[in-house]
Design a protein around this motif. Structure first.
Motif, PDB file in Angstrom:
ATOM      1  N   GLY A  94     -26.779 116.796  72.191  1.00 36.09           N
ATOM      2  CA  GLY A  94     -27.006 116.389  70.809  1.00 36.09           C
ATOM      3  C   GLY A  94     -28.452 116.559  70.380  1.00 36.09           C
ATOM      4  N   GLY A  95     -29.377 116.171  71.262  1.00 34.30           N
ATOM      5  CA  GLY A  95     -30.796 116.297  70.924  1.00 34.30           C
ATOM      6  C   GLY A  95     -31.214 117.732  70.695  1.00 34.30           C
ATOM      7  N   THR A  96     -30.699 118.653  71.516  1.00 33.14           N
ATOM      8  CA  THR A  96     -31.011 120.072  71.315  1.00 33.14           C
ATOM      9  C   THR A  96     -30.495 120.565  69.984  1.00 33.14           C
ATOM     10  N   ALA A  97     -29.272 120.181  69.619  1.00 32.18           N
ATOM     11  CA  ALA A  97     -28.702 120.615  68.343  1.00 32.18           C
ATOM     12  C   ALA A  97     -29.561 120.152  67.174  1.00 32.18           C
ATOM     13  N   VAL A  98     -29.989 118.895  67.210  1.00 31.61           N
ATOM     14  CA  VAL A  98     -30.822 118.372  66.118  1.00 31.61           C
ATOM     15  C   VAL A  98     -32.198 119.027  66.133  1.00 31.61           C
ATOM     16  N   ASN A  99     -32.763 119.207  67.327  1.00 28.63           N
ATOM     17  CA  ASN A  99     -34.077 119.849  67.435  1.00 28.63           C
ATOM     18  C   ASN A  99     -34.061 121.271  66.908  1.00 28.63           C
ATOM     19  N   VAL A 100     -32.994 122.011  67.223  1.00 25.30           N
ATOM     20  CA  VAL A 100     -32.913 123.422  66.852  1.00 25.30           C
ATOM     21  C   VAL A 100     -32.574 123.602  65.376  1.00 25.30           C
ATOM     22  N   ALA A 101     -31.650 122.795  64.863  1.00 27.76           N
ATOM     23  CA  ALA A 101     -31.086 123.075  63.544  1.00 27.76           C
ATOM     24  C   ALA A 101     -31.320 121.989  62.510  1.00 27.76           C
ATOM     25  N   GLY A 102     -31.771 120.821  62.907  1.00 24.78           N
ATOM     26  CA  GLY A 102     -31.891 119.716  61.963  1.00 24.78           C
ATOM     27  C   GLY A 102     -32.998 119.918  60.944  1.00 24.78           C
ATOM     28  N   ASN A 214      -8.674 114.194  57.801  1.00 27.81           N
ATOM     29  CA  ASN A 214      -9.162 113.979  56.443  1.00 27.81           C
ATOM     30  C   ASN A 214     -10.476 113.193  56.447  1.00 27.81           C
ATOM     31  N   VAL A 215     -11.403 113.616  57.306  1.00 24.91           N
ATOM     32  CA  VAL A 215     -12.696 112.945  57.456  1.00 24.91           C
ATOM     33  C   VAL A 215     -13.680 113.518  56.436  1.00 24.91           C
ATOM     34  N   SER A 216     -14.209 112.673  55.592  1.00 26.59           N
ATOM     35  CA  SER A 216     -15.135 113.117  54.553  1.00 26.59           C
ATOM     36  C   SER A 216     -16.572 113.030  55.040  1.00 26.59           C
ATOM     37  N   VAL A 217     -17.328 114.103  54.816  1.00 23.45           N
ATOM     38  CA  VAL A 217     -18.756 114.123  55.102  1.00 23.45           C
ATOM     39  C   VAL A 217     -19.477 114.699  53.892  1.00 23.45           C
ATOM     40  N   SER A 218     -20.748 114.383  53.769  1.00 21.42           N
ATOM     41  CA  SER A 218     -21.529 114.855  52.626  1.00 21.42           C
ATOM     42  C   SER A 218     -22.265 116.138  52.973  1.00 21.42           C
ATOM     43  N   ALA A 219     -22.853 116.747  51.958  1.00 20.84           N
ATOM     44  CA  ALA A 219     -23.640 117.961  52.181  1.00 20.84           C
ATOM     45  C   ALA A 219     -24.831 117.684  53.085  1.00 20.84           C
ATOM     46  N   ALA A 220     -25.342 116.444  53.037  1.00 19.58           N
ATOM     47  CA  ALA A 220     -26.485 116.073  53.870  1.00 19.58           C
ATOM     48  C   ALA A 220     -26.126 115.985  55.337  1.00 19.58           C
ATOM     49  N   ASP A 221     -24.827 115.977  55.649  1.00 14.63           N
ATOM     50  CA  ASP A 221     -24.373 115.890  57.035  1.00 14.63           C
ATOM     51  C   ASP A 221     -24.213 117.249  57.692  1.00 14.63           C
ATOM     52  N   VAL A 222     -24.425 118.327  56.956  1.00 10.20           N
ATOM     53  CA  VAL A 222     -24.364 119.668  57.540  1.00 10.20           C
ATOM     54  C   VAL A 222     -25.609 119.882  58.398  1.00 10.20           C
ATOM     55  N   LEU A 223     -25.398 120.297  59.643  1.00 12.36           N
ATOM     56  CA  LEU A 223     -26.503 120.539  60.568  1.00 12.36           C
ATOM     57  C   LEU A 223     -26.728 122.043  60.656  1.00 12.36           C
ATOM     58  N   GLY A 224     -27.842 122.496  60.091  1.00 15.45           N
ATOM     59  CA  GLY A 224     -28.102 123.924  60.045  1.00 15.45           C
ATOM     60  C   GLY A 224     -27.498 124.558  58.816  1.00 15.45           C
TER      61      GLY A 224
END
Length: 378
Positions: A94-102, A214-224
């Motif tokens: 998880g940390g790598t994903a956020v570090n690379v694309a967040g 049917n899980v709702s997420v916002s545009a701010a939740d897109v990673l990368g």
């Protein structure tokens, strides 16, 4: 890369080894396994106090600015005692994903919370039908105004039931095997429509199957970037392979030490079994294989920051094959050298064996990566 540890790295290893020596005997580990979480929240807090949870993150996000080599050293120490806590899914995956694309906002919201121990992540990409194909994603994300709606399922998500946030891959475009069209989302683990079924894995760690309805997420939740998630996933997997290679080295060190000590105390035909030449040869082979595996772990660690994607993937594949073969040989030999006691739940060596076998198949087994390497020259 210079693999001779610096003074700071030596202090890091000494600190982690000392802490684990006081808190992570095999008997203590069994008590942690029996806790509802499947690990010790108190140990997790100690990891935070020692700065291990912020190790690879920038100082501006509450971290220590470490890199792949520091993570490898910590994972090697963890492998020596078979740590159960969700360090690998939270910090490495998880940390790598956020570090690379967040984005800066996402990093500021997530990384300091990880470093202080209040936020745990899970990385949910694997699907039941996909096996090792990273492009095989059938979980979908469809536009809903400015946000998205996710539907699908993920399987064998490491510590998925303990996570506060789950990084989920979903197809926002293209066909099932297309490289483009995969997007990563940050999903609240308690969001409506998220269901988690936790279970004990064969290596005593916790995992979960996760369904999304049917899980709702916002545009701010897109990673990368939307539709460009595959390169991020590849970087996460590469970091995972390098980290677990280090963990395998630690496990091999522990098994070799246990087996050497056993050979000195186990008496057969009136003599310690270690006095027989055939046993000495096997012990020497186990040690040499361990050191070959260490070289492969170093190769994987060195490759993480290579900007050349093709070269990086090639070296990671070599390392995955090498560390998998080394871990299998040493762990099987350790069990065989211990005889019947090596097969019992009460003795530690069998638990090391199972962890090495799980790591061998994690993200792809040696046969899969050998086929990839063969395709490069075919």
């Amino acid at each position: 890369m210079d693999f001779e540890p610096s003074d700071d790295q030596r202090l890091l290893v000494e600190s982690v080894t000392r802490m684990l020596g006081d808190t992570y005997s095999f008997a203590q580990r069994k008590t942690y396994m029996a806790l509802p979480e499947g690990y010790s929240p108190a140990i997790w807090s100690q990891f935070a106090e020692q700065g291990l949870l912020g190790l690879p993150f920038a100082e501006e996000y509450g971290g220590f600015g470490g890199g792949a080599q520091e993570v490898m050293l910590v994972m090697q120490a963890f492998g020596r005692v078979l740590v159960l806590e969700p360090y690998f899914p939270t910090i490495v995956l998880g940390g790598t994903a956020v570090n690379v694309a967040g984005s800066a906002e996402q990093k500021q919201a997530i990384l300091p919370a990880i470093a202080e121990g209040s936020l745990k992540l899970a990385f949910a990409h694997n699907e039941r039908q996909a096996r090792y194909d990273l492009t095989d994603v059938v979980t979908t994300a469809k536009r809903n105004g400015s946000g998205w709606v996710l539907d699908g399922s993920k399987t064998i998500v490491s510590h998925g039931e303990a996570a506060d946030k789950i990084i989920v891959s979903a197809r926002t475009g293209g066909d099932r095997y297309d490289e483009d069209g995969i997007t990563l989302f940050l999903v609240d683990a308690t969001a409506s429509g998220v269901a988690r079924r936790g279970y004990l894995s064969r290596d005593d760690t916790r995992a979960a199957d996760i369904s999304l309805s049917n899980v709702s997420v916002s545009a701010a939740d897109v990673l990368g970037e939307v539709g460009k998630g595959l390169p991020i996933i590849q970087r996460v997997i590469e970091a995972g392979i390098a980290a677990t290679a280090g963990e395998t080295v630690g496990a091999m060190e522990a098994m070799n030490e246990m087996t050497l000590e056993y050979s000195k105390t186990r008496v057969q035909f009136g003599n310690p079994i270690g006095s027989y030449q055939v046993v000495q040869h096997r012990l020497a082979d186990m040690f040499m294989t361990q050191e070959q595996g260490r070289s492969m772990a170093m190769l994987a660690t060195m490759s993480i920051d290579n900007p050349d994607q093709a070269a990086r993937a090639h070296d990671i594949a070599l390392a995955k094959v090498g560390i998998g073969q080394a871990g299998r040989y040493v762990s099987q030999s350790a069990v065989q050298m211990h005889g019947g006691i090596g097969m019992t739940e009460e003795y530690a060596v069998g638990h090391y064996f199972r962890r090495c076998m799980v790591i061998e198949r994690l993200f792809g087994d040696p046969a899969y990566y050998l086929a990839r390497l063969a395709a490069e020259v075919g």
